[in-house]
Design a protein around this motif. Sequence first.
Motif, PDB file in Angstrom:
ATOM      1  N   MET A  61       0.837  -1.176   0.000  1.00  0.00           N
ATOM      2  CA  MET A  61       0.000   0.000   0.000  1.00  0.00           C
ATOM      3  C   MET A  61       0.884   1.242   0.000  1.00  0.00           C
ATOM      4  O   MET A  61       1.896   1.289   0.690  1.00  0.00           O
ATOM      5  CB  MET A  61      -0.880  -0.005   1.249  1.00  0.00           C
ATOM      6  CG  MET A  61      -1.770   1.209   1.317  1.00  0.00           C
ATOM      7  SD  MET A  61      -2.878   1.173   2.728  1.00  0.00           S
ATOM      8  CE  MET A  61      -2.011   2.288   3.801  1.00  0.00           C
ATOM      9  N   GLN A  62       0.479   2.224  -0.768  1.00  0.00           N
ATOM     10  CA  GLN A  62       1.187   3.501  -0.804  1.00  0.00           C
ATOM     11  C   GLN A  62       0.203   4.625  -0.526  1.00  0.00           C
ATOM     12  O   GLN A  62      -0.996   4.500  -0.768  1.00  0.00           O
ATOM     13  CB  GLN A  62       1.842   3.720  -2.155  1.00  0.00           C
ATOM     14  CG  GLN A  62       3.026   2.821  -2.396  1.00  0.00           C
ATOM     15  CD  GLN A  62       3.792   3.252  -3.626  1.00  0.00           C
ATOM     16  OE1 GLN A  62       3.200   3.574  -4.652  1.00  0.00           O
ATOM     17  NE2 GLN A  62       5.096   3.260  -3.518  1.00  0.00           N
ATOM     18  N   THR A  63       0.745   5.715  -0.020  1.00  0.00           N
ATOM     19  CA  THR A  63      -0.039   6.919   0.221  1.00  0.00           C
ATOM     20  C   THR A  63       0.682   8.088  -0.439  1.00  0.00           C
ATOM     21  O   THR A  63       1.814   7.935  -0.915  1.00  0.00           O
ATOM     22  CB  THR A  63      -0.173   7.203   1.733  1.00  0.00           C
ATOM     23  OG1 THR A  63       1.137   7.471   2.262  1.00  0.00           O
ATOM     24  CG2 THR A  63      -0.803   6.030   2.470  1.00  0.00           C
ATOM     25  N   GLU A  64       0.050   9.223  -0.455  1.00  0.00           N
ATOM     26  CA  GLU A  64       0.700  10.407  -1.011  1.00  0.00           C
ATOM     27  C   GLU A  64       1.996  10.705  -0.261  1.00  0.00           C
ATOM     28  O   GLU A  64       3.015  11.034  -0.863  1.00  0.00           O
ATOM     29  CB  GLU A  64      -0.244  11.604  -0.933  1.00  0.00           C
ATOM     30  CG  GLU A  64       0.318  12.856  -1.574  1.00  0.00           C
ATOM     31  CD  GLU A  64      -0.659  14.021  -1.537  1.00  0.00           C
ATOM     32  OE1 GLU A  64      -0.178  15.162  -1.664  1.00  0.00           O
ATOM     33  OE2 GLU A  64      -1.866  13.802  -1.385  1.00  0.00           O
ATOM     34  N   LEU A  65       1.976  10.550   1.070  1.00  0.00           N
ATOM     35  CA  LEU A  65       3.175  10.812   1.867  1.00  0.00           C
ATOM     36  C   LEU A  65       4.287   9.811   1.547  1.00  0.00           C
ATOM     37  O   LEU A  65       5.429  10.199   1.345  1.00  0.00           O
ATOM     38  CB  LEU A  65       2.855  10.780   3.364  1.00  0.00           C
ATOM     39  CG  LEU A  65       4.036  11.044   4.301  1.00  0.00           C
ATOM     40  CD1 LEU A  65       4.640  12.423   4.041  1.00  0.00           C
ATOM     41  CD2 LEU A  65       3.592  10.913   5.749  1.00  0.00           C
ATOM     42  N   SER A  66       3.948   8.522   1.480  1.00  0.00           N
ATOM     43  CA  SER A  66       5.002   7.536   1.174  1.00  0.00           C
ATOM     44  C   SER A  66       5.571   7.769  -0.216  1.00  0.00           C
ATOM     45  O   SER A  66       6.779   7.630  -0.428  1.00  0.00           O
ATOM     46  CB  SER A  66       4.482   6.101   1.334  1.00  0.00           C
ATOM     47  OG  SER A  66       3.464   5.805   0.406  1.00  0.00           O
ATOM     48  N   ASN A  67       4.730   8.134  -1.170  1.00  0.00           N
ATOM     49  CA  ASN A  67       5.230   8.453  -2.512  1.00  0.00           C
ATOM     50  C   ASN A  67       6.146   9.672  -2.487  1.00  0.00           C
ATOM     51  O   ASN A  67       7.208   9.676  -3.115  1.00  0.00           O
ATOM     52  CB  ASN A  67       4.068   8.698  -3.478  1.00  0.00           C
ATOM     53  CG  ASN A  67       3.357   7.424  -3.867  1.00  0.00           C
ATOM     54  OD1 ASN A  67       3.940   6.346  -3.866  1.00  0.00           O
ATOM     55  ND2 ASN A  67       2.090   7.544  -4.192  1.00  0.00           N
ATOM     56  N   THR A  68       5.740  10.707  -1.769  1.00  0.00           N
ATOM     57  CA  THR A  68       6.542  11.927  -1.689  1.00  0.00           C
ATOM     58  C   THR A  68       7.911  11.660  -1.069  1.00  0.00           C
ATOM     59  O   THR A  68       8.924  12.189  -1.516  1.00  0.00           O
ATOM     60  CB  THR A  68       5.801  13.002  -0.860  1.00  0.00           C
ATOM     61  OG1 THR A  68       4.569  13.309  -1.503  1.00  0.00           O
ATOM     62  CG2 THR A  68       6.633  14.268  -0.733  1.00  0.00           C
ATOM     63  N   LEU A  69       7.937  10.798  -0.048  1.00  0.00           N
ATOM     64  CA  LEU A  69       9.183  10.516   0.657  1.00  0.00           C
ATOM     65  C   LEU A  69      10.002   9.412   0.002  1.00  0.00           C
ATOM     66  O   LEU A  69      11.121   9.137   0.416  1.00  0.00           O
ATOM     67  CB  LEU A  69       8.888  10.159   2.112  1.00  0.00           C
ATOM     68  CG  LEU A  69       8.246  11.273   2.932  1.00  0.00           C
ATOM     69  CD1 LEU A  69       7.918  10.778   4.335  1.00  0.00           C
ATOM     70  CD2 LEU A  69       9.127  12.504   2.986  1.00  0.00           C
ATOM     71  N   GLY A  70       9.458   8.779  -1.022  1.00  0.00           N
ATOM     72  CA  GLY A  70      10.202   7.764  -1.751  1.00  0.00           C
ATOM     73  C   GLY A  70      10.175   6.390  -1.111  1.00  0.00           C
ATOM     74  O   GLY A  70      11.001   5.535  -1.437  1.00  0.00           O
ATOM     75  N   ARG A  96      15.232  -0.630   4.391  1.00  0.00           N
ATOM     76  CA  ARG A  96      15.583  -1.685   3.424  1.00  0.00           C
ATOM     77  C   ARG A  96      14.368  -2.515   3.036  1.00  0.00           C
ATOM     78  O   ARG A  96      14.282  -3.021   1.920  1.00  0.00           O
ATOM     79  CB  ARG A  96      16.668  -2.606   3.991  1.00  0.00           C
ATOM     80  CG  ARG A  96      18.060  -2.046   3.893  1.00  0.00           C
ATOM     81  CD  ARG A  96      19.127  -3.101   4.160  1.00  0.00           C
ATOM     82  NE  ARG A  96      18.828  -3.978   5.273  1.00  0.00           N
ATOM     83  CZ  ARG A  96      19.151  -3.751   6.546  1.00  0.00           C
ATOM     84  NH1 ARG A  96      19.809  -2.643   6.867  1.00  0.00           N
ATOM     85  NH2 ARG A  96      18.840  -4.616   7.499  1.00  0.00           N
ATOM     86  N   ALA A  97      13.414  -2.649   3.949  1.00  0.00           N
ATOM     87  CA  ALA A  97      12.214  -3.429   3.681  1.00  0.00           C
ATOM     88  C   ALA A  97      11.185  -2.643   2.868  1.00  0.00           C
ATOM     89  O   ALA A  97      10.129  -3.163   2.541  1.00  0.00           O
ATOM     90  CB  ALA A  97      11.598  -3.906   4.995  1.00  0.00           C
ATOM     91  N   GLY A  98      11.488  -1.378   2.558  1.00  0.00           N
ATOM     92  CA  GLY A  98      10.592  -0.584   1.720  1.00  0.00           C
ATOM     93  C   GLY A  98       9.794   0.468   2.459  1.00  0.00           C
ATOM     94  O   GLY A  98       9.054   1.226   1.842  1.00  0.00           O
ATOM     95  N   GLY A  99       9.905   0.503   3.777  1.00  0.00           N
ATOM     96  CA  GLY A  99       9.225   1.539   4.554  1.00  0.00           C
ATOM     97  C   GLY A  99      10.135   2.739   4.730  1.00  0.00           C
ATOM     98  O   GLY A  99      11.128   2.900   4.007  1.00  0.00           O
ATOM     99  N   LEU A 100       9.818   3.577   5.699  1.00  0.00           N
ATOM    100  CA  LEU A 100      10.672   4.714   6.022  1.00  0.00           C
ATOM    101  C   LEU A 100      11.084   4.586   7.479  1.00  0.00           C
ATOM    102  O   LEU A 100      10.281   4.818   8.386  1.00  0.00           O
ATOM    103  CB  LEU A 100       9.961   6.052   5.795  1.00  0.00           C
ATOM    104  CG  LEU A 100      10.884   7.253   5.976  1.00  0.00           C
ATOM    105  CD1 LEU A 100      11.755   7.444   4.744  1.00  0.00           C
ATOM    106  CD2 LEU A 100      10.103   8.521   6.246  1.00  0.00           C
ATOM    107  N   GLY A 101      12.313   4.145   7.705  1.00  0.00           N
ATOM    108  CA  GLY A 101      12.848   4.064   9.053  1.00  0.00           C
ATOM    109  C   GLY A 101      13.268   5.446   9.506  1.00  0.00           C
ATOM    110  O   GLY A 101      13.939   6.167   8.778  1.00  0.00           O
TER     111      GLY A 101
END
Length: 114
Positions: free
Chosen positions: A1-10, A30-35
Amino acid sequence: MQTELSNTLGAEHAVFGFTPFPAVAAAISRAGGLGVLGAVRYTAPGELRRDLDWIEAHTEGRPYGLDVVMPAKKVEGVTEADVERRCSSSRARPCTSGTGWSSWTSGRPRTCCA
């Protein structure tokens, strides 16, 4: 799942993990989230720089964040221009949070790290 925020932050996934441990922040990224590394525990700039360098080396080029708690009072003798200069010379990656300090330039987030 992606959101506008996750897209903006890469971030590949809309998973944001706030932690005081550099290895956990790097693993989340590394797992694709934002640590996001919490910086409030650091008392010496050299310790923070060491851990940010470690995260940079262990995130495989993926984005990560730094959660910086700002004081409630203005620090005397430090101007907004001083902070902007510090940010422009920083290698910090984007991060936003309720307690983090960030500014927006040209529609892209930028976070300052000390």
